[in-house]
Design a protein around this motif. Structure first.
Motif, PDB file in Angstrom:
ATOM      1  N   LEU A  39       0.822  -1.208   0.000  1.00  0.00           N
ATOM      2  CA  LEU A  39       0.000   0.000   0.000  1.00  0.00           C
ATOM      3  C   LEU A  39       0.859   1.262   0.000  1.00  0.00           C
ATOM      4  O   LEU A  39       0.525   2.236  -0.693  1.00  0.00           O
ATOM      5  N   ASP A  40       1.971   1.271   0.730  1.00  0.00           N
ATOM      6  CA  ASP A  40       2.795   2.480   0.771  1.00  0.00           C
ATOM      7  C   ASP A  40       3.386   2.815  -0.596  1.00  0.00           C
ATOM      8  O   ASP A  40       3.550   3.983  -0.934  1.00  0.00           O
ATOM      9  N   VAL A  41       3.679   1.801  -1.393  1.00  0.00           N
ATOM     10  CA  VAL A  41       4.206   2.040  -2.741  1.00  0.00           C
ATOM     11  C   VAL A  41       3.123   2.665  -3.619  1.00  0.00           C
ATOM     12  O   VAL A  41       3.384   3.604  -4.378  1.00  0.00           O
ATOM     13  N   ILE A  42       1.901   2.165  -3.500  1.00  0.00           N
ATOM     14  CA  ILE A  42       0.794   2.710  -4.286  1.00  0.00           C
ATOM     15  C   ILE A  42       0.530   4.165  -3.888  1.00  0.00           C
ATOM     16  O   ILE A  42       0.314   5.030  -4.751  1.00  0.00           O
ATOM     17  N   LEU A  43       0.566   4.444  -2.579  1.00  0.00           N
ATOM     18  CA  LEU A  43       0.326   5.807  -2.117  1.00  0.00           C
ATOM     19  C   LEU A  43       1.410   6.772  -2.596  1.00  0.00           C
ATOM     20  O   LEU A  43       1.119   7.916  -2.967  1.00  0.00           O
ATOM     21  N   LYS A  44       2.662   6.323  -2.593  1.00  0.00           N
ATOM     22  CA  LYS A  44       3.749   7.173  -3.105  1.00  0.00           C
ATOM     23  C   LYS A  44       3.556   7.459  -4.588  1.00  0.00           C
ATOM     24  O   LYS A  44       3.744   8.597  -5.043  1.00  0.00           O
ATOM     25  N   LEU A  45       3.167   6.443  -5.328  1.00  0.00           N
ATOM     26  CA  LEU A  45       2.948   6.627  -6.763  1.00  0.00           C
ATOM     27  C   LEU A  45       1.799   7.606  -7.010  1.00  0.00           C
ATOM     28  O   LEU A  45       1.907   8.496  -7.862  1.00  0.00           O
ATOM     29  N   LEU A  46       0.719   7.466  -6.257  1.00  0.00           N
ATOM     30  CA  LEU A  46      -0.408   8.384  -6.416  1.00  0.00           C
ATOM     31  C   LEU A  46      -0.021   9.815  -6.033  1.00  0.00           C
ATOM     32  O   LEU A  46      -0.427  10.778  -6.708  1.00  0.00           O
ATOM     33  N   ALA A  47       0.751   9.965  -4.971  1.00  0.00           N
ATOM     34  CA  ALA A  47       1.176  11.298  -4.546  1.00  0.00           C
ATOM     35  C   ALA A  47       2.057  11.957  -5.606  1.00  0.00           C
ATOM     36  O   ALA A  47       1.881  13.136  -5.931  1.00  0.00           O
ATOM     37  N   PHE A  48       2.990  11.212  -6.153  1.00  0.00           N
ATOM     38  CA  PHE A  48       3.865  11.790  -7.174  1.00  0.00           C
ATOM     39  C   PHE A  48       3.110  12.025  -8.480  1.00  0.00           C
ATOM     40  O   PHE A  48       3.424  12.971  -9.212  1.00  0.00           O
ATOM     41  N   VAL A  91      12.364   9.393  -8.452  1.00  0.00           N
ATOM     42  CA  VAL A  91      13.463   8.434  -8.654  1.00  0.00           C
ATOM     43  C   VAL A  91      14.282   8.300  -7.372  1.00  0.00           C
ATOM     44  O   VAL A  91      14.655   7.183  -6.976  1.00  0.00           O
ATOM     45  N   VAL A  92      14.563   9.402  -6.706  1.00  0.00           N
ATOM     46  CA  VAL A  92      15.340   9.367  -5.464  1.00  0.00           C
ATOM     47  C   VAL A  92      14.590   8.593  -4.384  1.00  0.00           C
ATOM     48  O   VAL A  92      15.161   7.737  -3.699  1.00  0.00           O
ATOM     49  N   VAL A  93      13.292   8.848  -4.241  1.00  0.00           N
ATOM     50  CA  VAL A  93      12.492   8.134  -3.242  1.00  0.00           C
ATOM     51  C   VAL A  93      12.456   6.638  -3.557  1.00  0.00           C
ATOM     52  O   VAL A  93      12.585   5.796  -2.662  1.00  0.00           O
ATOM     53  N   ALA A  94      12.309   6.302  -4.820  1.00  0.00           N
ATOM     54  CA  ALA A  94      12.264   4.887  -5.212  1.00  0.00           C
ATOM     55  C   ALA A  94      13.600   4.198  -4.946  1.00  0.00           C
ATOM     56  O   ALA A  94      13.645   3.049  -4.491  1.00  0.00           O
ATOM     57  N   MET A  95      14.699   4.890  -5.213  1.00  0.00           N
ATOM     58  CA  MET A  95      16.012   4.291  -4.970  1.00  0.00           C
ATOM     59  C   MET A  95      16.259   4.108  -3.471  1.00  0.00           C
ATOM     60  O   MET A  95      16.810   3.088  -3.058  1.00  0.00           O
ATOM     61  N   ASN A  96      15.872   5.074  -2.671  1.00  0.00           N
ATOM     62  CA  ASN A  96      16.038   4.947  -1.222  1.00  0.00           C
ATOM     63  C   ASN A  96      15.193   3.813  -0.669  1.00  0.00           C
ATOM     64  O   ASN A  96      15.626   3.094   0.231  1.00  0.00           O
ATOM     65  N   GLU A  97      13.998   3.655  -1.188  1.00  0.00           N
ATOM     66  CA  GLU A  97      13.131   2.562  -0.747  1.00  0.00           C
ATOM     67  C   GLU A  97      13.752   1.215  -1.105  1.00  0.00           C
ATOM     68  O   GLU A  97      13.738   0.282  -0.310  1.00  0.00           O
ATOM     69  N   ASP A  98      14.320   1.123  -2.296  1.00  0.00           N
ATOM     70  CA  ASP A  98      14.950  -0.117  -2.727  1.00  0.00           C
ATOM     71  C   ASP A  98      16.156  -0.438  -1.854  1.00  0.00           C
ATOM     72  O   ASP A  98      16.384  -1.583  -1.479  1.00  0.00           O
ATOM     73  N   GLN A  99      16.948   0.571  -1.496  1.00  0.00           N
ATOM     74  CA  GLN A  99      18.112   0.348  -0.645  1.00  0.00           C
ATOM     75  C   GLN A  99      17.694  -0.065   0.759  1.00  0.00           C
ATOM     76  O   GLN A  99      18.338  -0.906   1.377  1.00  0.00           O
ATOM     77  N   SER A 100      16.611   0.520   1.260  1.00  0.00           N
ATOM     78  CA  SER A 100      16.154   0.147   2.598  1.00  0.00           C
ATOM     79  C   SER A 100      15.661  -1.297   2.613  1.00  0.00           C
ATOM     80  O   SER A 100      15.853  -2.005   3.599  1.00  0.00           O
ATOM     81  N   ASP A 101      15.046  -1.748   1.537  1.00  0.00           N
ATOM     82  CA  ASP A 101      14.622  -3.145   1.452  1.00  0.00           C
ATOM     83  C   ASP A 101      15.836  -4.080   1.466  1.00  0.00           C
ATOM     84  O   ASP A 101      15.823  -5.128   2.106  1.00  0.00           O
TER      85      ASP A 101
END
Length: 119
Positions: A39-48, A91-101
């Motif tokens: 859900l958090d990924v969907i919400l980030k996509l909708l916000a952007f 892109v920065v938010v997506a990369m940070n999320e990937d690194q945190s995973d």
């Protein structure tokens, strides 16, 4: 060239495919109703997505007459720059999320190794 005949007692390829989709014993336990995307990924996509529409258009109409005195070229350039800023931010938010995973996966792996050594 000869062809192979299918004997009536043999299963055809189509019958074998149908068997793959039949739930076997314990299939309900393995079934997951969780969404494929968190859900958090969907919400980030909708916000952007919302930001990508609102920020450039809003900045154009807010600045065309107030800051740039009716010069639509400068207002359009500012809108294009802000659209790129939103895109780079995504892109920065997506990369940070990937690194945190990846970091979480490494921590879990290290914890399992420690537990294995302790036993």
């Amino acid at each position: 060239m000869t062809s192979r005949r299918i004997i009536s007692s043999e299963k055809t390829i189509l019958d074998k495919d149908d068997d793959d989709f039949q739930p076997g014993p314990g299939a309900a336990e393995r079934s997951s109703t969780a969404p494929a995307v968190p859900l958090d990924v969907i919400l980030k996509l909708l916000a952007f997505t919302f930001a990508m529409v609102v920020i450039p258009i809003g900045s154009y109409f807010l600045t065309v007459n107030t800051i740039f005195g009716g010069n639509s070229t400068y207002a359009g350039a500012l809108a294009a720059i802000l659209a790129n800023v939103v895109l780079v931010g995504y892109v920065v938010v997506a990369m940070n999320e990937d690194q945190s995973d990846q970091l979480e996966a490494e921590k879990k792996k290290q914890q399992k190794e420690r537990q294995g050594k302790a036993e």
